[in-house]
Design an enzyme around this catalytic site. Structure first.
Site, mmCIF file in Angstrom:
data_model
loop_
_atom_site.group_PDB
_atom_site.id
_atom_site.type_symbol
_atom_site.label_atom_id
_atom_site.label_comp_id
_atom_site.label_asym_id
_atom_site.label_seq_id
_atom_site.Cartn_x
_atom_site.Cartn_y
_atom_site.Cartn_z
ATOM 1 N N ASP A 68 -47.029 2.891 6.376
ATOM 2 C CA ASP A 68 -47.695 2.112 7.743
ATOM 3 C C ASP A 68 -46.626 0.954 8.352
ATOM 4 O O ASP A 68 -45.711 0.638 7.514
ATOM 5 C CB ASP A 68 -48.992 1.348 7.405
ATOM 6 C CG ASP A 68 -49.250 0.690 6.173
ATOM 7 O OD1 ASP A 68 -48.069 0.376 5.587
ATOM 8 O OD2 ASP A 68 -50.496 0.538 5.601
ATOM 9 N N ASN A 136 -61.464 -4.048 0.693
ATOM 10 C CA ASN A 136 -62.459 -3.037 1.308
ATOM 11 C C ASN A 136 -62.353 -1.758 0.946
ATOM 12 O O ASN A 136 -63.280 -0.901 1.729
ATOM 13 C CB ASN A 136 -62.817 -3.475 2.724
ATOM 14 C CG ASN A 136 -61.601 -3.022 3.561
ATOM 15 O OD1 ASN A 136 -60.482 -2.569 2.922
ATOM 16 N ND2 ASN A 136 -61.547 -3.343 4.877
ATOM 17 N N HIS A 138 -59.695 0.156 1.556
ATOM 18 C CA HIS A 138 -58.858 0.830 2.425
ATOM 19 C C HIS A 138 -57.484 1.113 1.720
ATOM 20 O O HIS A 138 -57.031 0.629 0.755
ATOM 21 C CB HIS A 138 -58.215 -0.057 3.933
ATOM 22 C CG HIS A 138 -57.392 -1.021 3.584
ATOM 23 N ND1 HIS A 138 -57.870 -2.279 4.136
ATOM 24 C CD2 HIS A 138 -56.193 -1.290 3.100
ATOM 25 C CE1 HIS A 138 -56.722 -3.211 3.793
ATOM 26 N NE2 HIS A 138 -55.758 -2.582 3.284
ATOM 27 N N GLU A 143 -59.063 2.204 7.369
ATOM 28 C CA GLU A 143 -60.147 1.208 7.035
ATOM 29 C C GLU A 143 -61.619 1.942 7.083
ATOM 30 O O GLU A 143 -61.622 3.096 7.265
ATOM 31 C CB GLU A 143 -60.401 0.120 8.441
ATOM 32 C CG GLU A 143 -58.973 -0.858 8.547
ATOM 33 C CD GLU A 143 -58.970 -1.957 7.625
ATOM 34 O OE1 GLU A 143 -59.727 -1.834 6.562
ATOM 35 O OE2 GLU A 143 -58.278 -3.009 8.165
#
Ligand code: GLP
Length: 242
Positions: A68, A136, A138, A143
């Site tokens: 990314d 979380n 990801h 996400e």
């Protein structure tokens, strides 16, 4: 999923390096490594650099693709993922710069850039993909709520991710709100997957990834559908596994 709990961060990094070394040895270095940013793989990258500096391993024939990149940060910005990889790995090993690939977060046409990256991924199958995990759940910048069949695309970062990543920036306001991220489908196409996690703030995400329901609410749970995943964590990140 093969799960390995190490005593501490250094142990996790050294064990992760063994997995990379295996692929490098089996292929004579002629392989594609999928690489990740974040603080978690830094110890692994140090091991890779140390052996290369000692002349024990060469990345001259190796290609890399990164997961990314932030949208709108100049490549030279200290927090761009391209710069991060250069500073923490590529400048310390003998890899050729043209063999290292990233999505371009400054492309004028971001949709076209996502397509270009997906085409590149099709042509460059990864032998092993290194992953960290967000608190979380990801993976890359996929996400919670991301469809498992998603390809490379522009994503809006969740508030919790902006907060987590603000430690690398002068303030929370400076954290880019968007990124280009490889999709979960792209990640699952790698032959092998190596997930690393360290610290108690990852313990719940690690549990959900390994033992939880397979659900888009925890993007990392998609990895349960892959046949060759090795999860290497330190004791704190593995605390919720038993
Ligand atoms: C970032 C990256 C992920 C990384 C994760 C965890 O947002 N996009 O690829 O795995 O957060 O980062 P860290 O290793 O610093 O905890």
């Amino acid at each position: 999923m093969k799960i390995i709990v190490c005593e501490n961060y250094d142990g996790m990094s050294r064990r992760a390096y063994e997995e990379i070394k295996k692929v490098m040895t089996e292929t004579g270095g002629e392989c594609v490594l999928g690489l990740a940013t974040g603080s978690t793989p830094l110890g692994l990258y140090k091991c890779m650099a140390a052996d290369c500096e000692a002349g024990k391993i060469s990345y001259e024939k190796t290609r890399t693709v990164n997961l990314d990149e932030y949208v709108g940060l100049p490549a030279a910005n200290e927090q761009s993922y391209r710069r991060f990889m250069r500073d923490n790995l590529f400048d310390k090993i003998d890899i050729l710069e043209e063999n290292t690939r990233f999505p371009d977060g400054n492309a004028e046409d971001l949709a076209a850039e996502c397509e270009r990256y997906d085409e590149l991924l099709e042509k460059t199958p990864r032998d092993i993909q290194v992953l960290g995990i967000g608190s979380n759940g990801h993976i890359a910048f996929n996400e919670p709520g991301t469809p498992f069949d998603g390809r490379t695309r522009v994503v809006e970062l969740k508030e919790s991710t902006i907060k987590d990543n603000s430690r690398f920036f002068a303030s929370e306001e400076e954290v880019p709100r968007r990124a280009i991220s490889m999709g979960i489908r792209d990640i699952l196409q790698s032959k092998k997957i190596l997930v690393l996690a360290s610290g108690g703030n990852k313990a719940e995400a690690v549990r959900a990834m390994c033992r939880g329901e397979i659900t888009e609410r925890c993007p990392a749970s998609a990895l349960q559908r892959h046949g060759d995943v090795t999860v290497i964590v330190d004791a704190e990140a593995g605390a919720e596994l038993c």
